[in-house]
Design a protein around this motif. Structure first.
Motif, PDB file in Angstrom:
ATOM      1  N   GLY A 265      49.765  34.574  44.970  1.00 15.67           N
ATOM      2  CA  GLY A 265      50.686  33.259  44.651  1.00 15.67           C
ATOM      3  C   GLY A 265      51.215  33.285  43.241  1.00 15.67           C
ATOM      4  O   GLY A 265      52.315  33.054  42.715  1.00 15.67           O
ATOM      5  N   ALA A 266      50.343  33.817  42.203  1.00 17.36           N
ATOM      6  CA  ALA A 266      50.700  33.921  41.084  1.00 17.36           C
ATOM      7  C   ALA A 266      52.074  34.911  40.806  1.00 17.36           C
ATOM      8  O   ALA A 266      52.868  34.656  39.959  1.00 17.36           O
ATOM      9  CB  ALA A 266      49.557  34.430  39.982  1.00 17.36           C
TER      10      ALA A 266
ATOM     11  N   LEU B 202      46.794  36.781  36.238  1.00 17.99           N
ATOM     12  CA  LEU B 202      46.195  36.627  37.489  1.00 17.99           C
ATOM     13  C   LEU B 202      46.940  37.288  38.496  1.00 17.99           C
ATOM     14  O   LEU B 202      46.508  37.728  39.575  1.00 17.99           O
ATOM     15  CB  LEU B 202      46.070  34.939  37.752  1.00 17.99           C
ATOM     16  N   SER B 203      48.191  37.572  38.303  1.00 16.41           N
ATOM     17  CA  SER B 203      49.100  38.158  39.422  1.00 16.41           C
ATOM     18  C   SER B 203      48.625  39.680  39.405  1.00 16.41           C
ATOM     19  O   SER B 203      49.288  40.325  40.115  1.00 16.41           O
ATOM     20  CB  SER B 203      50.532  38.145  39.021  1.00 16.41           C
ATOM     21  N   LEU B 204      47.725  40.235  38.439  1.00 18.41           N
ATOM     22  CA  LEU B 204      47.412  41.493  38.596  1.00 18.41           C
ATOM     23  C   LEU B 204      45.985  41.596  39.088  1.00 18.41           C
ATOM     24  O   LEU B 204      45.335  42.758  39.372  1.00 18.41           O
ATOM     25  CB  LEU B 204      47.403  42.277  37.023  1.00 18.41           C
TER      26      LEU B 204
ATOM     27  N   GLU C 132      39.307  40.589  41.291  1.00 16.96           N
ATOM     28  CA  GLU C 132      39.350  41.888  41.234  1.00 16.96           C
ATOM     29  C   GLU C 132      40.569  42.530  40.960  1.00 16.96           C
ATOM     30  O   GLU C 132      41.757  42.183  41.385  1.00 16.96           O
ATOM     31  CB  GLU C 132      38.981  42.543  42.847  1.00 16.96           C
ATOM     32  N   PHE C 133      40.483  43.242  39.728  1.00 20.05           N
ATOM     33  CA  PHE C 133      41.886  43.912  39.388  1.00 20.05           C
ATOM     34  C   PHE C 133      42.501  44.840  40.111  1.00 20.05           C
ATOM     35  O   PHE C 133      41.838  45.935  40.703  1.00 20.05           O
ATOM     36  CB  PHE C 133      41.515  44.584  38.048  1.00 20.05           C
ATOM     37  N   ILE C 134      43.840  44.549  40.545  1.00 19.61           N
ATOM     38  CA  ILE C 134      44.335  45.628  41.410  1.00 19.61           C
ATOM     39  C   ILE C 134      45.693  45.967  41.009  1.00 19.61           C
ATOM     40  O   ILE C 134      46.379  46.226  41.763  1.00 19.61           O
ATOM     41  CB  ILE C 134      44.602  44.932  42.786  1.00 19.61           C
TER      42      ILE C 134
END
Lengths: 282, 309
Positions: free
Chosen positions: B280-281, B53-55, B65-67
């Motif tokens: 947050g993740a 999730l942190s990505l 949305e993947f960032i």
């Protein structure tokens, strides 16, 4: 014994020690005593600025009465009970099984499963927060006591397994061997041989988990929202928002919220300390 | 433990069922299944989900949305993150004071005078009550208008200080509140440890002329090693988990100066400051990696001990 036993020292030191002991205790518990004092003072004392004066009259009944009959406190207390008790039962059942499996049987992945439980138990809550909240939402259990209970059982199983497994390892293994030679089924060994011996460990775990879960705040705010499902730790903060300057009521409320684990501790002191200090002695 | 699985199959007849023949191999898995299942679903998988999730950029409702590493890049230049990280360090170091303080109180109470048992339990008291109540109690203790701290400072002629309103000391004020229950915990560990100290060694050391500090350092403390290890483990974990006290005492303030990573993460992901789950993740992952250093050390120590058995 270290330090030197007091009865073997000089008379002056004995007297000094005997006077310092109650003084030290008084100092140590001062913040709590202040709250206890606040909780029996009438509102008028605070209005007139006499925070530390003796109460003008004993208003304990009045203050605690309002906490119990004119606030959401009883509801929060009931929620706490309904969250804590099922968690304790669930944890003790699950961990006596996992502890039995990891403590008695020898197989290759044993130590790795054990370490998984131990490591998981040390993890910071925040890394679980978002996924666990999502999972709880998906299960339709957000803002329910069941949602909180399920998570607590799962998480505490880590610590409980560590505890139970080490306890079972210390039991005499000859007992199990003897039972096997008699041809007794494995699950019967668990039920009739190991479980009765685990009673002290179960009692210790029960009081420990009771205290941990009763005092939990983080998961209460992450997984629940309103008075219908929040436990007393979260309740006291909304109480705080409601009665911010009403110190007499806040104090009474805090004491009520803190009392159940305190009572548990004094009733089951031996088990509590045995549980908490497991491993502190070789 | 070397004789754990004695093969009973040797004298069993081939007609016995498959389960009966493999009973000892299967039973542990049956007993483990529910506990392991719960633990995987609620603890182990979520760790990996958080990493993933942190990505992403995600508000918790819409499409994620993947960032890539963008969240981590943002962390590097985030002042609030830096403040939280420094505060975490303060917590880690100062919280360890609970260990010597606990030892000191344990030594003070390790006597056999009348009523000492009650004294011991009353000294342990702060650990049993919830951190929320401890936080409230200390908020009042520090209160600039009526708090006991300022009343006492007034006696010695010092002006009132607003501990929780002063950005330069607020974190220390909260840590002091946290040390109160933590010291009680370390105390009980050491009291148990002191009970098990070998009296013969003490007598022998006394005959050799060891007393006071030298006795404590060279004879007693080495024997308290298991207690010290546990005190260290629980204190480090307690320091990195600090959330309740900050939440109730200052809510991260004043101006966010008392935040730590655990609190900042909660603020970013779940409070009125916006639902930035991915960001947050990312904070949680950093916190997790810090904790991982200690977890690895704890597990390594336990592993050494297991092998030594």
């Amino acid at each position: 014994m270290f330090p030197t036993p007091i009865e073997k020292t000089s008379r002056t030191w004995q007297i000094t020690y005997q006077t310092f002991l109650p003084l030290a205790l008084l100092l140590w518990l001062m913040p709590l005593l202040a709250v206890a004092l606040f909780s029996i003072k009438p509102e008028a004392d605070f209005v007139s600025g006499g925070y530390w004066s003796l109460p003008t009259y004993f208003a304990g009944l009045e203050n605690y009465g309002r906490v119990f009959f004119q606030s959401d406190m009883p509801r929060y207390l009931l929620n706490s009970v309904l969250i804590t008790i099922p968690t304790v039962i669930g944890c003790v059942i699950l961990s006596s099984m996992t502890g039995f499996a990891l403590g008695i049987y020898r197989f290759r992945s044993n130590i790795w499963i054990f370490f998984m439980f131990v490591a998981g138990n040390f993890v910071p809550f925040q890394i679980l927060m978002v996924p666990v909240r999502d999972l709880t939402l998906d299960l339709g259990l957000y803002n329910t006591k069941t949602g909180l209970v399920l998570f607590h059982i799962a998480f505490q199983t880590g610590f409980c397994t560590l505890f139970m497994r080490n306890f079972i390892r210390a039991l005499p293994f000859a007992l199990i061997e003897a039972a096997r030679v008699e041809g007794i089924a494995e699950w019967r060994i668990f039920w009739y041989v190991v479980l009765p011996l685990m009673k002290p460990a179960m009692a210790a775990l029960a009081v420990l988990i009771f205290t941990f879960i009763w005092n939990d705040y983080f998961w209460a705010v992450v997984l629940t929202q309103g008075a219908e499902s929040q436990p007393v730790t979260a309740g006291i903060t909304s109480f705080n928002a409601q009665y911010r300057a009403a110190y007499h009521l806040m104090s009474a409320g805090s004491i009520v919220a803190a009392l159940p684990p305190v009572a548990m501790f004094f009733l089951m002191q031996k088990h509590f300390i045995a549980g908490l200090t497991l491993g502190a002695v070789k | 433990m070397s004789n754990a699985a004695i093969p009973v199959t040797e004298y069993s007849t081939p007609q016995r069922g498959w389960y009966k023949r493999n009973e000892i191999a299967i039973t542990p898995w049956l007993f483990l299944a529910p506990g392991v299942f719960f633990f995987l679903v609620y603890v182990i998988f979520p760790i990996f989900q958080s990493f993933n999730l942190s990505l992403y950029r995600w508000d918790g409702l819409g499409q994620a949305e993947f960032i890539g590493m963008a969240n981590y890049q943002e962390l590097v230049s985030d002042r609030a993150f830096e403040v939280s990280l420094w505060n975490n360090l303060k917590w880690l170091i100062l919280y360890l004071l609970a260990i010597p303080a606990g030892l000191f109180i344990a030594l003070f109470l390790n006597q056999t005078v009348t009523g000492i048992r009650l004294y011991k339990s009353l000294f342990f008291f702060p650990f049993v009550i919830s951190q929320i109540v401890v936080g409230l109690v200390f908020t009042w203790f520090y209160d600039p208008t009526f708090g006991l701290l300022n009343v006492m400072l007034g006696w010695v002629g010092l002006g009132p200080i607003n501990v929780l309103g002063d950005p330069s000391i607020v974190t220390y004020g909260i840590i002091a509140a946290g040390l109160w229950p933590q010291t009680a915990y370390c105390m009980i560990l050491y009291l148990t440890g002191l009970n098990a100290v070998d009296p013969e060694q003490i007598e022998a050391a006394r005959l050799d002329g060891a007393r006071g500090w030298r006795m404590l350092w060279y004879v007693i403390v080495p024997q308290l090693k298991p207690a010290t290890f546990i005190a260290f483990v629980v204190t480090i974990i307690g320091a990195l988990r600090s959330f309740d006290l900050i939440s109730i005492m200052t809510n991260g303030g004043p101006f966010g100066t008392s935040r730590v990573l655990s609190f900042y993460m909660f603020e970013k992901a779940l409070s009125e400051y916006g639902f930035r789950m991915g960001y947050g993740a990312a904070i949680a992952v950093v916190l997790f990696l810090i904790m991982l250093i200690f977890i690895a050390y704890f597990l390594w120590s336990m592993f050494q001990e297991e092998r030594g058995r």
